[in-house]
Design an enzyme around this catalytic site. Sequence first.
Site, mmCIF file in Angstrom:
data_model
loop_
_atom_site.group_PDB
_atom_site.id
_atom_site.type_symbol
_atom_site.label_atom_id
_atom_site.label_comp_id
_atom_site.label_asym_id
_atom_site.label_seq_id
_atom_site.Cartn_x
_atom_site.Cartn_y
_atom_site.Cartn_z
ATOM 1 N N HIS A 1 -20.678 45.817 -46.248
ATOM 2 C CA HIS A 1 -20.266 44.460 -45.616
ATOM 3 C C HIS A 1 -20.297 43.277 -46.249
ATOM 4 O O HIS A 1 -20.949 43.266 -47.375
ATOM 5 C CB HIS A 1 -20.826 44.292 -44.151
ATOM 6 C CG HIS A 1 -22.290 44.359 -44.330
ATOM 7 N ND1 HIS A 1 -23.249 45.148 -44.061
ATOM 8 C CD2 HIS A 1 -23.027 43.038 -44.698
ATOM 9 C CE1 HIS A 1 -24.426 44.754 -44.191
ATOM 10 N NE2 HIS A 1 -24.524 43.396 -44.772
ATOM 11 N N GLU B 1 -20.175 40.883 -41.368
ATOM 12 C CA GLU B 1 -21.042 40.543 -40.735
ATOM 13 C C GLU B 1 -21.062 39.257 -40.434
ATOM 14 O O GLU B 1 -21.396 38.439 -41.317
ATOM 15 C CB GLU B 1 -22.346 41.081 -41.485
ATOM 16 C CG GLU B 1 -23.642 40.662 -40.660
ATOM 17 C CD GLU B 1 -24.864 40.895 -41.723
ATOM 18 O OE1 GLU B 1 -25.984 40.033 -41.452
ATOM 19 O OE2 GLU B 1 -25.039 41.874 -42.430
ATOM 20 N N HIS C 1 -12.837 33.582 -50.758
ATOM 21 C CA HIS C 1 -12.072 33.792 -49.449
ATOM 22 C C HIS C 1 -12.398 35.344 -49.249
ATOM 23 O O HIS C 1 -12.736 36.060 -50.013
ATOM 24 C CB HIS C 1 -10.580 33.612 -49.816
ATOM 25 C CG HIS C 1 -9.948 34.281 -50.696
ATOM 26 N ND1 HIS C 1 -9.694 33.733 -52.029
ATOM 27 C CD2 HIS C 1 -9.334 35.560 -50.841
ATOM 28 C CE1 HIS C 1 -9.033 34.921 -52.895
ATOM 29 N NE2 HIS C 1 -8.859 35.861 -52.009
ATOM 30 N N GLU D 1 -7.408 35.110 -46.941
ATOM 31 C CA GLU D 1 -6.133 35.095 -47.743
ATOM 32 C C GLU D 1 -5.417 36.690 -47.153
ATOM 33 O O GLU D 1 -6.047 37.593 -46.865
ATOM 34 C CB GLU D 1 -6.275 35.550 -49.224
ATOM 35 C CG GLU D 1 -4.965 35.877 -50.002
ATOM 36 C CD GLU D 1 -5.113 35.997 -51.537
ATOM 37 O OE1 GLU D 1 -4.090 35.802 -52.236
ATOM 38 O OE2 GLU D 1 -6.205 36.386 -51.874
#
Length: 134
Positions: free
Chosen positions: A12, A63, A81, A129
């Site tokens: 994550h 998360e 991003h 994005e």
Amino acid sequence: MSRGNQSMRILHTMIRVGNLDRSVRFYTEILGMKLLRREDFHDGKFTLAFVGYGDESQNSVIELTHNWDVQSYDLGDAFGHIAIEVDDVYRAVEQIRQAGGEILREAGPMKFGHTVIAFVSDPDGYKIELIGKE
């Protein structure tokens, strides 16, 4: 991916959010992810919520960390991003706009290339994005 005898994969990416419910709504209702799990840590005064497009055992997820005493964060200039692949960037931008999402860059070919991309912002200002499948 394997490094020697160790198997590795990305589990994550954690981002801190000022209003957890608002962020969960954005990632689930606007970007179409699922809330996979959420847990309060009363002694530490924080909550973790994991969102993603599939089960954590097979997919990387995000998360969302909410520290109860913090309402906003300075995002700094080091973070870039989060990238999400979509079938049709133009359609995704319109759906996000219709759902109330903020569009930072309209869909179109990337500079110096042909890949269609767009940028949107989550409620805390993190850039996302959208990248068209090639």
